[in-house]
Motif scaffolding. Structure first.
Motif: not given
Length: 449
Positions: A176-205
């Motif tokens: 449920g986390g990988m790849p399902t919710l992880g991909s959904v999370f990236a789909g929402y965040t990348i358009p707004y904050i970009g790919p690098i910031a999304t990787l930092w948010l991944a670290l936070g998760l």
């Protein structure tokens, strides 16, 4: 005459675990749905951790290519990552014997966090492939140590009457986390904050999930290691390999686990080209089929875990997994070939059926530790070794058979090895005395609900 299994009380998890009846309303609810209340924070932590780990799964490869790296460079990076993950999957059980499951999870969390920071602060800004191989490649040790360390904790703690349900919840949270919710999370965040910031948010998760699990679980077995570990650490570590010939059924279980997801990894190599180039499906249609497979698999990971406690661990793996996956594999080829892109429903149903039958292998995680009840962590190490092997076995089938026999030959080969796994699962029987004890435990759990 079959010998009675004598359990060695000096080893972790040798006894048949017996859980106390939950005292709170929430505990009783979790128990009724098959989740061990004492480990509930661990399941939640694995879900959040694996969501963070899966954030990059849908976009990191094309992002690196857009930075100027070649596809060959990216393939090498993910190969090193996969090899690290395969080794760590094996080590998760062996190190749980040596250190205890909690320390193994902590090591996985620390490796993931520190090397992700190095990857983001050093390797990516420098655009250095050697540094990326160092930081990202070794980061592959992180998630298997954390997630599979927790799985060892589950199988050495949970009453066997509800163990199928517990491992079903584990795989539900993992996938449920990988790849399902992880991909959904990236789909929402990348358009707004970009790919690098999304990787930092991944670290936070990942850090949040780790703190939830390690800070929330109060169950004691995760702190215990094998009594012989301090005196014979190397012997303890490599017992997870020697058990393959000392307990041949455990070795057979490793092969069954390797077959389990091998076709899944192989399909990701060959089916996109077959669907889009040969059958003229669009990329969006192919992704719909892939989503049907993964969503069905996540749901049925939980359902088959629960059902196997009422039916049979071995029977679920043998019939639902082995025979069922052979049939659904053939349908996943026949439906799109026959109906084409103009009629998507049969192909989507075939994809959902494949995800469902693949989930029927989940009870193998409950069965394996009781094939070696005096050394459950070593048995789990071999199970995880099979999981790591499936990553390269699946693509290897494509490499060997597609040039000579085409996609149809690859599909028939996958169906054949699924039937082979059903035959091997037939032999994964437990000692009669232990089976009787497990059956009594199941009846006791049923009466308590």
């Amino acid at each position: 005459m079959a010998q009675t299994v004598l359990l060695d009380p000096t080893r972790v998890g040798d006894e048949i675990p017996h859980e106390e009846r939950p005292r709170t309303a929430m505990g009783r609810f979790l128990s009724r749905i098959g989740m061990p209340p004492a480990l509930a924070w661990g399941f939640a932590g694995v879900l959040i951790f694996m969501t963070g780990d899966g954030v990059e799964s849908g976009y990191l490869s094309p992002y690196l290519v857009s930075m100027g790296f070649t596809e060959h460079d990216v393939a090498l990076l993910f190969t090193i990552y996969g090899l690290s993950a395969a080794v760590a999957a094996w080590l998760s059980g062996a190190l749980s014997d040596l250190w205890g499951a909690r320390r193994v999870m902590l090591a996985g969390l620390a490796i993931w966090g520190l090397l992700q920071v190095g990857f983001l602060l050093v390797a990516l800004p420098a655009r250095s492939l050697p540094l990326m191989l160092l930081f990202y490649g070794i980061r592959g040790f992180g998630y298997p140590l954390f997630a599979f360390g927790f799985l060892v904790w589950v199988v050495t703690t949970v009453n066997p009457g509800r163990l199928g349900s517990a491992v079903g919840w584990f795989w539900f949270c993992f996938t449920g986390g990988m790849p399902t919710l992880g991909s959904v999370f990236a789909g929402y965040t990348i358009p707004y904050i970009g790919p690098i910031a999304t990787l930092w948010l991944a670290l936070g998760l990942v850090m949040l999930g780790g703190v939830m699990a390690l800070g929330g679980i109060r169950e004691k077995h995760g702190n215990v290691h094998a009594a012989t570990a301090d005196k014979h650490p190397l012997k303890t570590l490599f017992a997870s390999l020697s058990i393959a010939w000392e307990r041949p059924k455990v070795g057979l279980g490793c092969i069954v686990r390797a077959i389990d997801t091998s076709a899944e990894f192989g399909f990701l190599v060959c089916l996109p080209l077959y669907f889009m180039h040969d059958l003229h499906f669009s990329l969006g249609q192919w992704l719909m089929v892939l989503q049907a497979i993964f969503i069905s698999n996540v749901i049925w990971n939980l359902l088959f875990g629960i059902l196997s406690d009422w039916l049979s661990w071995r029977g679920t793996v043998m019939l639902g997994g082995g025979v069922g996956s052979a049939i659904s594999t053939l349908l996943l080829y026949w439906c799109p070939t026959h109906f084409g892109p103009g009629h998507m429903l049969p192909t989507l149903l075939a994809g959902a059926l494949y995800g469902m039958t693949l989930a029927a292998y989940v009870p193998l995680s409950a069965l394996m530790p009781y094939l070696a009840p005096d050394d459950k962590p070593a048995a789990m190490s071999l199970l995880n070794l099979g999981a790591g092997a499936s990553v390269w076995i699946g693509p290897a089938v494509v490499y060997l058979f597609e040039p000579r026999f085409g996609i149809f030959g690859v599909i028939v080969t996958y169906a054949g090895i699924y039937l082979l796994s059903a035959c091997l699962a037939w032999f994964l029987t437990l000692d009669p005395a232990l089976q009787a004890e497990l059956d009594r435990s199941r009846r006791a759990v049923a009466r308590s609900q």
